[in-house]
Design an enzyme around this catalytic site. Structure first.
Site, short mmCIF file in Angstrom:
data_model
loop_
_atom_site.label_atom_id
_atom_site.label_comp_id
_atom_site.label_asym_id
_atom_site.label_seq_id
_atom_site.Cartn_x
_atom_site.Cartn_y
_atom_site.Cartn_z
N SER A 224 1.51 9.24 2.39
CA SER A 224 2.81 8.62 2.32
C SER A 224 4.07 9.63 2.80
CB SER A 224 3.15 7.87 1.12
OG SER A 224 4.60 7.46 1.32
N ASP B 84 7.34 2.29 3.89
CA ASP B 84 6.34 1.51 3.88
C ASP B 84 5.52 2.39 3.51
OD1 ASP B 84 6.85 -0.50 3.97
OD2 ASP B 84 7.43 -0.83 4.60
N THR C 64 3.72 3.89 3.08
CA THR C 64 2.33 4.64 2.47
C THR C 64 1.19 3.86 3.02
OG1 THR C 64 3.61 4.91 0.49
CG2 THR C 64 1.19 4.96 0.27
N ILE C 65 0.20 4.81 3.03
CA ILE C 65 -1.09 3.99 3.23
C ILE C 65 -2.23 4.12 2.56
CG2 ILE C 65 -0.78 3.94 5.85
CD1 ILE C 65 -3.36 6.39 4.44
#
Length: 581
Positions: free
Chosen positions: A408, A389, A390-391
């Protein structure tokens, strides 16, 4: 988690949701203000702003700027903390891309911090193993992590504080501990069963290292410490970039992969280098929208916007059948080109300026029917594009510097490969390669894979207007285009633009894996909040509509306030916060 929260995240199917909460129509107004629905107000601040997916990371960014650091210093500090606090999305084992607005030069600077495949791994090796796709986990999808290099490159150009100061907050939280937030705990728990078989993961990313026989993720509100990551970050703080790529950390990584059927080597790390790149743009109704060129997918957002520009979306209205249909058809066309042309330009150069040009969009736009959903879409041919699931987080400081940064591990917690004693997980970005010859994204030694993570920026009349992004795999360019549409076409404010229900089309031809071709029109995912009459009309046009579980991404944004200072917004579907001073 509450039912309402899960529905906003897209984590409950509509059938279940309907029994719990009344769906909010897309065009519904807030009962007090009469404006489009938003979970909270925009955030205003006179001097500086940070918007990240974790409140503690946001506070770290503000602390750094208040202590004299630049927006880049603050972004590095926050990103280091997010690698600790949100390992479900990022960390020093992953890649990083950034766009920086420099108020001194009054221009944008882009950095591509993506790593390459191991030089000793070949396409023939995958074929020898009988693989048609690169596995999602384990040693084979691992590529060189580019994050630490990107930190130092950004810092060298725009940093003001010592890197040791920037990394100190993350080191302190790693040693002393921090409470785990709700959405992060949810995804961490989902990752543990999948990844615990890989060496080093359970020992470093489950409670008590699984020593008591129970391998579980930390629960919401529990304190989490990662002393191994603290030691890794301290080594980087003390020894600089080379401590990671050429020092004992690199030697430990080399030994770990040699012992576990891997190919990433000391040489791969020692020879890594990211690169400064020129952002590219298209003008959408007077706003210049900026992305980074391939190997990322950012220009797909520009292609989508170019295809939509001839239509009067404001007149059609948000949530109308015309709005959703036109967006979906434009996405299909852009993603057909994405599958054919986007790759490492050192191996397969894409005709970027033609792809994002208005003439090409007008030509391709003739393929859109207002009455019928396309089942198949072909990419442009070389002749059509002949050169004949990257920020996600964003920070802005008092001097006018703005940073749009995305980082990510790819599939949430990445490959599962976690070298003992280092406290981080390697990305599995190599899964994005294609295991067949004569494809732009074919696997090759020392090559960067197609990349999904993309930062974005918008200028108006040559001045900064918006730093924003929306993480989430193939949702990212779709999300970028939707945010721009929500702001420019539908007149939403910065928070409303992120909270509005989202559209995701799935099933286009992909540039990764076996690169299968769309032949059935794909699937149209609509987040809870679209009117059912719109859904029925879309189905009559031939769209296959579904309510999917949570693929709608995570958004942060900072806008320049025309009256001075900044406006911030943060994703309502995640744990994040926008704050300033």
């Amino acid at each position: 988690m509450s039912a309402a929260f899960l529905i906003r995240c897209g984590l409950l199917a509509t059938a279940a949701a309907a029994a719990l909460v009344t769906a909010i129509p897309a065009a519904a107004a807030d009962r007090v203000t009469g404006k489009p629905f938003a979970t909270r107000s925009e955030v205003y601040a006179p001097h500086a702003m940070a918007a990240t997916s974790h409140p503690l990371a946001t506070q770290i960014a503000l602390d750094v700027m208040q202590a004299g650091g630049s927006a880049v210093d603050a972004a590095i500090a926050a990103n280091a903390a997010l690698g600790l606090m949100e390992p479900t999305g990022n960390g020093v084992g992953g890649d990083l891309f950034a766009i920086v607005w420099d108020p001194k030069t009054k221009k944008l600077h882009g950095y591509n911090g993506s790593g390459r495949s191991p030089k000793s791994l070949t396409l023939a090796e995958f074929q020898r193993r009988g693989l048609t796709d690169i596995p999602a986990h384990g040693p084979l999808p691992v590529t060189v992590p580019g994050t630490v290099d990107a930190w130092f490159a950004l810092h060298g150009k725009f940093g003001r504080k010592p890197m040791a100061d920037n990394l100190a907050p993350a080191i302190r939280y790693a040693r002393e501990g921090h409470p785990v937030h709700e959405v992060i705990a949810y995804y961490w728990n989902a990752s543990v069963p999948r990844l615990s078989k890989w060496p080093g993961f359970a020992e470093q990313f489950t409670v008590d290292g699984g020593a008591k026989g129970e391998r579980r993720a930390p629960r919401r509100g529990e304190t989490w410490k990662n002393p191994n990551l603290a030691n890794t970050l301290q080594a980087i703080a003390d020894g600089g970039r080379d401590a990671f790529y050429r020092g004992e950390i690199a030697r430990s990584i080399d030994a770990y992969f040699k012992a576990n059927d891997g190919f990433l080597s000391y040489e791969d790390l020692a020879t890594h280098a990211g690169e400064w790149v020129e952002p590219v743009s298209t003008n959408y109704r007077g706003y210049d929208v900026w992305e980074l060129p391939p190997n990322g997918q950012g220009i797909a957002a520009l292609q989508i916007l170019n295809l939509l520009e001839p239509y009067d979306l404001k007149r059609y209205g948000f949530g109308s059948v015309e709005h959703v249909h036109l967006f979906t058809e434009a996405k299909k066309l852009a993603f057909a080109d994405r599958a054919r042309w986007y790759a490492d330009p050192a191996f397969a150069k894409a005709p970027v300026q033609k792809l994002i040009g208005k003439p090409y969009a007008r030509q391709r736009g003739k393929l859109i029917s207002m009455d019928k959903a396309a089942r198949e879409v072909q990419p442009a041919t070389p002749a059509e594009l002949d050169e004949g699931d990257t920020i996600y987080m964003t920070v802005a400081d008092a001097d006018g510097m703005m940073v749009s940064l995305i980082q990510s591990n790819y599939r949430g917690m990445g490959s599962g490969m976690a070298p003992p004693g280092l406290g981080f997980i390697f990305q599995d970005r190599g899964e994005q390669f294609v295991l067949k010859e004569n494809h732009p994204n074919s696997f090759a030694p020392g090559k960067r894979p197609f990349h999904t993570i993309i930062p974005a920026f918008v200028t108006k009349a040559g001045k900064p207007w918006l730093s924003f992004g929306l993480m989430g795999g193939a949702m990212q360019p779709q999300g970028h285009a939707q945010i721009v549409m929500n702001l420019v076409d539908f007149g939403m404010n910065l928070q409303e633009a992120g909270d509005a229900p989202r559209i995701q089309h799935d099933g286009s031809t992909e540039p990764a894996g076996q690169a299968t071709v769309m032949s059935d029109g794909g699937e149209l995912d609509l987040e809870t909040g679209f009117d059912y009459e719109t859904v029925r009309a879309l189905m009559r046009k031939g769209h296959s509509v579904r309510y999917a579980d949570g693929p709608y991404g995570g958004y942060q944004a900072i806008m320049v306030n025309p009256h001075g200072g900044y406006i911030g917004a943060s994703e309502s579907r995640k744990d994040g916060q926008a704050a300033g001073y």
